[in-house]
Design a protein around this motif. Structure first.
Motif, PDB file in Angstrom:
ATOM      1  N   LEU A 104     -17.505 -39.570  30.113  1.00  0.00           N
ATOM      2  CA  LEU A 104     -18.616 -39.851  31.020  1.00  0.00           C
ATOM      3  C   LEU A 104     -19.352 -41.131  30.630  1.00  0.00           C
ATOM      4  O   LEU A 104     -19.771 -41.898  31.508  1.00  0.00           O
ATOM      5  N   TYR A 105     -19.509 -41.361  29.339  1.00  0.00           N
ATOM      6  CA  TYR A 105     -20.215 -42.570  28.909  1.00  0.00           C
ATOM      7  C   TYR A 105     -19.417 -43.815  29.273  1.00  0.00           C
ATOM      8  O   TYR A 105     -19.991 -44.808  29.742  1.00  0.00           O
ATOM      9  N   PHE A 106     -18.096 -43.795  29.033  1.00  0.00           N
ATOM     10  CA  PHE A 106     -17.270 -44.942  29.395  1.00  0.00           C
ATOM     11  C   PHE A 106     -17.339 -45.208  30.907  1.00  0.00           C
ATOM     12  O   PHE A 106     -17.415 -46.363  31.354  1.00  0.00           O
ATOM     13  N   LEU A 111     -15.095 -47.573  33.444  1.00  0.00           N
ATOM     14  CA  LEU A 111     -13.709 -47.230  33.131  1.00  0.00           C
ATOM     15  C   LEU A 111     -13.538 -45.718  33.226  1.00  0.00           C
ATOM     16  O   LEU A 111     -14.312 -44.955  32.650  1.00  0.00           O
ATOM     17  N   THR A 112     -12.522 -45.312  33.950  1.00  0.00           N
ATOM     18  CA  THR A 112     -12.245 -43.882  34.077  1.00  0.00           C
ATOM     19  C   THR A 112     -11.088 -43.484  33.169  1.00  0.00           C
ATOM     20  O   THR A 112     -10.263 -44.326  32.787  1.00  0.00           O
ATOM     21  N   GLN A 113     -11.039 -42.210  32.859  1.00  0.00           N
ATOM     22  CA  GLN A 113      -9.968 -41.659  32.014  1.00  0.00           C
ATOM     23  C   GLN A 113      -9.857 -42.394  30.673  1.00  0.00           C
ATOM     24  O   GLN A 113      -8.769 -42.612  30.151  1.00  0.00           O
ATOM     25  N   CYS A 114     -11.010 -42.795  30.138  1.00  0.00           N
ATOM     26  CA  CYS A 114     -11.025 -43.522  28.860  1.00  0.00           C
ATOM     27  C   CYS A 114     -12.040 -42.861  27.926  1.00  0.00           C
ATOM     28  O   CYS A 114     -13.182 -42.594  28.318  1.00  0.00           O
ATOM     29  N   VAL A 115     -11.642 -42.621  26.705  1.00  0.00           N
ATOM     30  CA  VAL A 115     -12.541 -42.022  25.715  1.00  0.00           C
ATOM     31  C   VAL A 115     -12.696 -42.892  24.471  1.00  0.00           C
ATOM     32  O   VAL A 115     -13.458 -42.562  23.572  1.00  0.00           O
ATOM     33  N   VAL A 139      -3.553 -54.718   7.808  1.00  0.00           N
ATOM     34  CA  VAL A 139      -4.045 -54.522   9.164  1.00  0.00           C
ATOM     35  C   VAL A 139      -4.877 -53.244   9.229  1.00  0.00           C
ATOM     36  O   VAL A 139      -4.417 -52.168   8.829  1.00  0.00           O
ATOM     37  N   LEU A 140      -6.102 -53.379   9.714  1.00  0.00           N
ATOM     38  CA  LEU A 140      -6.976 -52.235   9.956  1.00  0.00           C
ATOM     39  C   LEU A 140      -6.904 -51.876  11.438  1.00  0.00           C
ATOM     40  O   LEU A 140      -7.246 -52.704  12.299  1.00  0.00           O
ATOM     41  N   LEU A 141      -6.441 -50.688  11.740  1.00  0.00           N
ATOM     42  CA  LEU A 141      -6.367 -50.205  13.108  1.00  0.00           C
ATOM     43  C   LEU A 141      -7.509 -49.224  13.325  1.00  0.00           C
ATOM     44  O   LEU A 141      -7.616 -48.218  12.606  1.00  0.00           O
ATOM     45  N   ALA A 142      -8.374 -49.507  14.304  1.00  0.00           N
ATOM     46  CA  ALA A 142      -9.583 -48.703  14.483  1.00  0.00           C
ATOM     47  C   ALA A 142      -9.789 -48.342  15.936  1.00  0.00           C
ATOM     48  O   ALA A 142      -9.376 -49.067  16.846  1.00  0.00           O
ATOM     49  N   VAL A 143     -10.462 -47.204  16.133  1.00  0.00           N
ATOM     50  CA  VAL A 143     -10.820 -46.728  17.473  1.00  0.00           C
ATOM     51  C   VAL A 143     -12.338 -46.560  17.517  1.00  0.00           C
ATOM     52  O   VAL A 143     -12.932 -45.989  16.601  1.00  0.00           O
ATOM     53  N   VAL A 144     -12.973 -47.056  18.586  1.00  0.00           N
ATOM     54  CA  VAL A 144     -14.421 -46.916  18.740  1.00  0.00           C
ATOM     55  C   VAL A 144     -14.716 -46.270  20.082  1.00  0.00           C
ATOM     56  O   VAL A 144     -13.889 -46.300  21.014  1.00  0.00           O
ATOM     57  N   ASP A 145     -15.899 -45.671  20.179  1.00  0.00           N
ATOM     58  CA  ASP A 145     -16.298 -45.071  21.454  1.00  0.00           C
ATOM     59  C   ASP A 145     -16.991 -46.110  22.326  1.00  0.00           C
ATOM     60  O   ASP A 145     -16.988 -47.321  22.012  1.00  0.00           O
ATOM     61  N   GLY A 146     -17.582 -45.678  23.416  1.00  0.00           N
ATOM     62  CA  GLY A 146     -18.236 -46.606  24.336  1.00  0.00           C
ATOM     63  C   GLY A 146     -19.414 -47.330  23.740  1.00  0.00           C
ATOM     64  O   GLY A 146     -19.835 -48.375  24.245  1.00  0.00           O
ATOM     65  N   LYS A 147     -19.974 -46.826  22.652  1.00  0.00           N
ATOM     66  CA  LYS A 147     -21.106 -47.474  21.982  1.00  0.00           C
ATOM     67  C   LYS A 147     -20.671 -48.394  20.852  1.00  0.00           C
ATOM     68  O   LYS A 147     -21.518 -48.980  20.172  1.00  0.00           O
ATOM     69  N   GLY A 148     -19.368 -48.489  20.658  1.00  0.00           N
ATOM     70  CA  GLY A 148     -18.858 -49.342  19.588  1.00  0.00           C
ATOM     71  C   GLY A 148     -18.873 -48.707  18.227  1.00  0.00           C
ATOM     72  O   GLY A 148     -18.764 -49.380  17.207  1.00  0.00           O
ATOM     73  N   LEU A 149     -18.990 -47.374  18.190  1.00  0.00           N
ATOM     74  CA  LEU A 149     -19.030 -46.633  16.925  1.00  0.00           C
ATOM     75  C   LEU A 149     -17.638 -46.103  16.599  1.00  0.00           C
ATOM     76  O   LEU A 149     -16.932 -45.624  17.483  1.00  0.00           O
ATOM     77  N   PHE A 150     -17.270 -46.145  15.333  1.00  0.00           N
ATOM     78  CA  PHE A 150     -15.960 -45.654  14.923  1.00  0.00           C
ATOM     79  C   PHE A 150     -15.890 -44.139  15.120  1.00  0.00           C
ATOM     80  O   PHE A 150     -16.846 -43.420  14.894  1.00  0.00           O
TER      81      PHE A 150
END
Length: 232
Positions: A179-181, A187-191, A221-232
């Motif tokens: 919902l935040y994304f 953007l839909t269907q994105c978490v 290489v650092l592979l990272a995932v963040v949420d819509g707020k840019g938090l890991f």
């Protein structure tokens, strides 16, 4: 007899190593009575003294290089970050979290490595990519002990800290991220958003080509995932 004794006294005035070689040569040429026994005894005493001096000098050198004992206590906050890639407070926090797994007891056969020293050995190795021999000399431990400190530290981090830092989201959390994304970025269907980053390192002598990136320097290489707020 007197002439030979005078020769030995003259030889002893020279360098100890050269004296030992000279006495060895005289010992090999003389094979009779008490004189042979005297030279063998003198050689043994000189050799033992030389060994003790070598061990004493080597021990003094290691004590002078004892990083954890003589240097680290005087580190400033900037030096902590520069050498351990973390602040002193973060280091203390990690020690506190890993204490149940890394804190060991002394036994009748050996003294255990203190908790903070063991963590420091591991952090120094991981931060500098130095050889285990160099790390062992800097912290006053054996090479195998330094290797064990790194293995135990990494295993403890994976067991204790990893579940606290990286957690799989449940259905409710995923819906919140979705919902935040959608509301914030359209953007839909994105978490989450995923990307990589090159972290500069000092490449080891072995397999250094595997760490050479397309930008012309060594990195992991650092592979990272963040949420819509840019938090890991």
């Amino acid at each position: 007899m007197y002439i030979l004794g005078f020769m030995i006294m003259e030889i002893e005035c020279r360098h100890r190593t050269y004296a030992i070689e000279q006495i060895r040569g005289l010992r090999d040429e003389i094979y009779y009575g008490n004189l042979h026994f005297y030279i063998r005894s003198s050689l043994r005493k000189e050799h033992n003294a030389a060994d003790k001096d070598d061990r004493r000098c080597y021990g003094s050198l290691l004590n002078a290089l004892h990083l954890w004992k003589n240097v680290v206590p005087g580190f400033t906050d900037d030096q902590w970050i520069q050498n351990f890639l973390m602040s002193r407070e973060t280091f203390q926090y990690i020690c506190h979290c890993l204490k149940p797994a890394l804190d060991k007891m002394d036994t009748n056969y050996r003294m255990s490595v203190p908790l903070q020293k063991g963590v420091a050995v591991a952090m120094w190795k991981l931060a500098t990519n130095a050889e285990y021999r160099s790390v062992a000399h800097l912290f006053g431990v054996g090479i195998s002990t330094a290797c064990d400190c790194v293995k135990d530290f990494c295993s403890s981090v994976e067991t204790i800290l990893l579940p606290e830092v990286i957690q799989m989201s449940n259905a409710e959390k995923l819906n919140e991220l979705f919902l935040y994304f959608k509301q914030r970025w359209g953007l839909t269907q994105c978490v989450g958003a995923i990307d990589d980053s090159h972290i500069p390192i000092l490449a080891s002598k072995e397999y250094h080509t595997e760490y050479f990136n397309r930008k012309g320097w060594y990195s992991v290489v650092l592979l990272a995932v963040v949420d819509g707020k840019g938090l890991f």
